[in-house]
Write a protein that holds these residues in place. Structure first.
Motif, mmCIF file in Angstrom:
data_model
loop_
_atom_site.group_PDB
_atom_site.id
_atom_site.type_symbol
_atom_site.label_atom_id
_atom_site.label_comp_id
_atom_site.label_asym_id
_atom_site.label_seq_id
_atom_site.Cartn_x
_atom_site.Cartn_y
_atom_site.Cartn_z
ATOM 1 N N THR A 196 0.852 -1.186 0.000
ATOM 2 C CA THR A 196 0.000 0.000 0.000
ATOM 3 C C THR A 196 0.892 1.242 0.000
ATOM 4 O O THR A 196 1.836 1.327 0.787
ATOM 5 C CB THR A 196 -0.887 0.030 1.261
ATOM 6 O OG1 THR A 196 -1.724 -1.124 1.242
ATOM 7 C CG2 THR A 196 -1.753 1.273 1.304
ATOM 8 N N THR A 197 0.592 2.169 -0.886
ATOM 9 C CA THR A 197 1.323 3.443 -0.893
ATOM 10 C C THR A 197 0.326 4.577 -0.694
ATOM 11 O O THR A 197 -0.696 4.637 -1.390
ATOM 12 C CB THR A 197 2.051 3.673 -2.237
ATOM 13 O OG1 THR A 197 2.825 2.515 -2.541
ATOM 14 C CG2 THR A 197 2.961 4.881 -2.171
ATOM 15 N N LEU A 198 0.605 5.440 0.260
ATOM 16 C CA LEU A 198 -0.201 6.638 0.458
ATOM 17 C C LEU A 198 0.634 7.825 -0.024
ATOM 18 O O LEU A 198 1.712 8.107 0.520
ATOM 19 C CB LEU A 198 -0.549 6.800 1.947
ATOM 20 C CG LEU A 198 -1.575 7.874 2.269
ATOM 21 C CD1 LEU A 198 -2.957 7.468 1.767
ATOM 22 C CD2 LEU A 198 -1.640 8.135 3.770
ATOM 23 N N TYR A 199 0.156 8.470 -1.094
ATOM 24 C CA TYR A 199 0.845 9.650 -1.625
ATOM 25 C C TYR A 199 0.278 10.868 -0.905
ATOM 26 O O TYR A 199 -0.924 11.144 -1.009
ATOM 27 C CB TYR A 199 0.614 9.769 -3.129
ATOM 28 C CG TYR A 199 1.198 8.592 -3.896
ATOM 29 C CD1 TYR A 199 2.498 8.646 -4.389
ATOM 30 C CD2 TYR A 199 0.450 7.431 -4.092
ATOM 31 C CE1 TYR A 199 3.044 7.567 -5.070
ATOM 32 C CE2 TYR A 199 0.996 6.345 -4.775
ATOM 33 C CZ TYR A 199 2.290 6.429 -5.258
ATOM 34 O OH TYR A 199 2.819 5.355 -5.925
ATOM 35 N N CYS A 200 1.125 11.575 -0.162
ATOM 36 C CA CYS A 200 0.644 12.714 0.640
ATOM 37 C C CYS A 200 1.196 14.021 0.077
ATOM 38 O O CYS A 200 2.421 14.186 -0.036
ATOM 39 C CB CYS A 200 1.128 12.592 2.083
ATOM 40 S SG CYS A 200 0.547 11.101 2.895
ATOM 41 N N ARG A 201 0.299 14.939 -0.265
ATOM 42 C CA ARG A 201 0.763 16.279 -0.637
ATOM 43 C C ARG A 201 0.910 17.068 0.657
ATOM 44 O O ARG A 201 -0.053 17.232 1.404
ATOM 45 C CB ARG A 201 -0.226 16.969 -1.575
ATOM 46 C CG ARG A 201 0.291 18.322 -2.060
ATOM 47 C CD ARG A 201 -0.583 18.935 -3.121
ATOM 48 N NE ARG A 201 -0.621 18.132 -4.335
ATOM 49 C CZ ARG A 201 0.385 18.040 -5.218
ATOM 50 N NH1 ARG A 201 1.513 18.688 -5.006
ATOM 51 N NH2 ARG A 201 0.257 17.291 -6.295
ATOM 52 N N GLN A 240 -4.338 1.804 6.314
ATOM 53 C CA GLN A 240 -5.423 2.770 6.500
ATOM 54 C C GLN A 240 -4.825 4.177 6.489
ATOM 55 O O GLN A 240 -3.886 4.444 7.261
ATOM 56 C CB GLN A 240 -6.130 2.545 7.839
ATOM 57 C CG GLN A 240 -6.777 1.171 7.974
ATOM 58 C CD GLN A 240 -7.801 0.927 6.873
ATOM 59 O OE1 GLN A 240 -8.522 1.841 6.477
ATOM 60 N NE2 GLN A 240 -7.821 -0.291 6.339
ATOM 61 N N PRO A 241 -5.330 5.101 5.646
ATOM 62 C CA PRO A 241 -4.708 6.425 5.508
ATOM 63 C C PRO A 241 -4.513 7.153 6.843
ATOM 64 O O PRO A 241 -3.409 7.627 7.127
ATOM 65 C CB PRO A 241 -5.702 7.180 4.617
ATOM 66 C CG PRO A 241 -6.436 6.131 3.872
ATOM 67 C CD PRO A 241 -6.456 4.916 4.734
ATOM 68 N N GLU A 242 -5.563 7.202 7.668
ATOM 69 C CA GLU A 242 -5.459 7.998 8.902
ATOM 70 C C GLU A 242 -4.364 7.431 9.804
ATOM 71 O O GLU A 242 -3.566 8.166 10.390
ATOM 72 C CB GLU A 242 -6.794 8.027 9.660
ATOM 73 C CG GLU A 242 -7.899 8.798 8.960
ATOM 74 C CD GLU A 242 -8.501 8.042 7.779
ATOM 75 O OE1 GLU A 242 -8.275 6.814 7.676
ATOM 76 O OE2 GLU A 242 -9.178 8.682 6.945
#
Ligand SMILES: Cc1cc2nc3c(=O)[nH]c(=O)nc-3n(C[C@H](O)[C@H](O)[C@H](O)COP(=O)(O)OP(=O)(O)OC[C@H]3O[C@@H](n4cnc5c(N)ncnc54)[C@H](O)[C@@H]3O)c2cc1C
Length: 316
Positions: A196-201, A240-242
């Motif tokens: 899983t990759t979460l791309y965060c700006r 999970q993003p959070e």
């Protein structure tokens, strides 16, 4: 052996097989379902920024090291590689509860030297794709008796067919009869977890940007180019993003995420507890061969070793 081949799937595995055979004088046609080659090496555009998917760093590109020996004959050492900070990249694999066998064999070259590439995965794809006959938008739906059939009805024929898709997916495409024990063995092999990759700006200046990656429990925090402001959070399995952002904030207290994108990719293919779990490029059909990250060790080095192995098997 004949000198004409079809390759199904144009990720790193398909591209490498295409280049190795082309350089030996084979006439090769590659079929890709997507609208461009590269598979997980191909970056994608998110909110106007190019984001990497399956390429961060490689190990063992120093003189005489394992990947250098395989890349040099393909002209890939001409690309703008640069050396990364010590230890970058390989600690991530430790998070993968990967088998000891995988860790030992994949981590070794990273310990020798770790490298990044200016231009990222797309730079590698462009170098490999040049001079190859690649047909995009060609989803293969069937393979039978040296004929490859695409979803749009077009058919291609060659004396040799290579599939770089996961072996079980390749079996699903084959209409020819295979002995049941062969198919049974492939279906029994365990597949590792996805990534899983979460791309965060991130808000400008909220985190001290640095080259490379840092590691925190089961999370890799990967910094891309500072001007993009995109911080990648990676973990194995379903994230999970959070929770991922909350965990990253513990390591980067000022972190402010303005928007994010969650992506799930297949991980590193079939898990190898020892070389017994390797899948041979040769199949019971004399004209049909396998390649790609699933067969041997995974990642860019593993997929490259496998591509050479597949091509050598075809010519033997
Ligand atoms: C998030 C992530 C980060 C990674 N980071 C690194 C790293 O830093 N260093 C490293 O060494 N490795 C890394 N890897 C691993 C490395 O990227 C892969 O091992 C390698 O790129 C796999 O190549 P492949 O050709 O086997 O598979 P893929 O890239 O999956 O290619 C398969 C191709 O087949 C096509 N296809 C599928 N079905 C069909 C069909 N029916 N007909 C026609 N075409 C079809 C697909 O569209 C795709 O283009 C990472 C992987 C992931 C997921």
């Amino acid at each position: 052996m004949s000198d004409k081949a079809l390759i199904v799937g144009v990720g790193l595995g398909g591209l490498l097989c295409g280049q190795i055979l082309r350089r030996k004088g084979w006439k090769v046609t590659l079929l890709e379902a997507d609208d461009a080659p590269g598979g997980v090496l191909r970056p994608f555009l998110w909110e106007g920024t190019l984001c990497e998917r399956g390429f961060h760093s490689v190990g063992g590109l120093g003189p005489g090291e394992p990947l250098e020996k395989l890349f040099r004959p393909l002209g890939l050492m001409e690309l703008p590689w640069y050396r990364a900070g010590a230890d970058e990249g390989f600690p991530f694999l430790r998070l993968n509860s990967g088998s000891d066998y995988e860790l030992e064999h994949i981590l070794g070259p990273y310990k020798q030297s770790t490298w990044r590439l200016k231009g990222g995965g797309q730079c590698l794809v462009d170098a490999l794709a040049s001079d190859l006959d690649i047909r995009c938008g060609k989803e293969v739906t069937g393979i039978e008796n040296q004929v490859v059939i695409c979803k749009d009805g077009e058919r291609f024929e060659a004396p040799v067919v290579i599939s770089s898709l996961p072996p079980v997916q390749s079996l699903g495409l084959l209409k020819d009869h295979l002995r049941p024990s062969y198919a049974h063995r492939l279906r029994k092999l365990e597949t590792g977890p996805g990534i899983t990759t979460l791309y965060c700006r991130t808000a400008p200046g909220c985190v001290p940007w640095q080259s490379g990656a840092i590691f925190l429990e089961d999370l890799m925090l990967h910094f891309g180019e500072p001007e993009t402001g995109i911080l990648e959070l990676l973990c194995f399995g379903e994230g999970q993003p959070e929770q991922m952002i909350e965990k990253a904030s513990r390591r980067l207290p000022g972190l402010q995420v303005q928007s994010y994108l969650l992506c799930q990719n297949h991980g590193y293919g079939i898990r190898k507890h020892s070389a017994v779990d390797f899948v041979a490029p040769r199949t019971p059909l004399p004209w049909f061969f396998l390649s790609g990250e699933n067969l041997g060790l995974h990642g860019i080095l593993g997929t490259t070793i496998t591509a050479y192995n597949t091509c050598k098997t075809i010519e033997s």
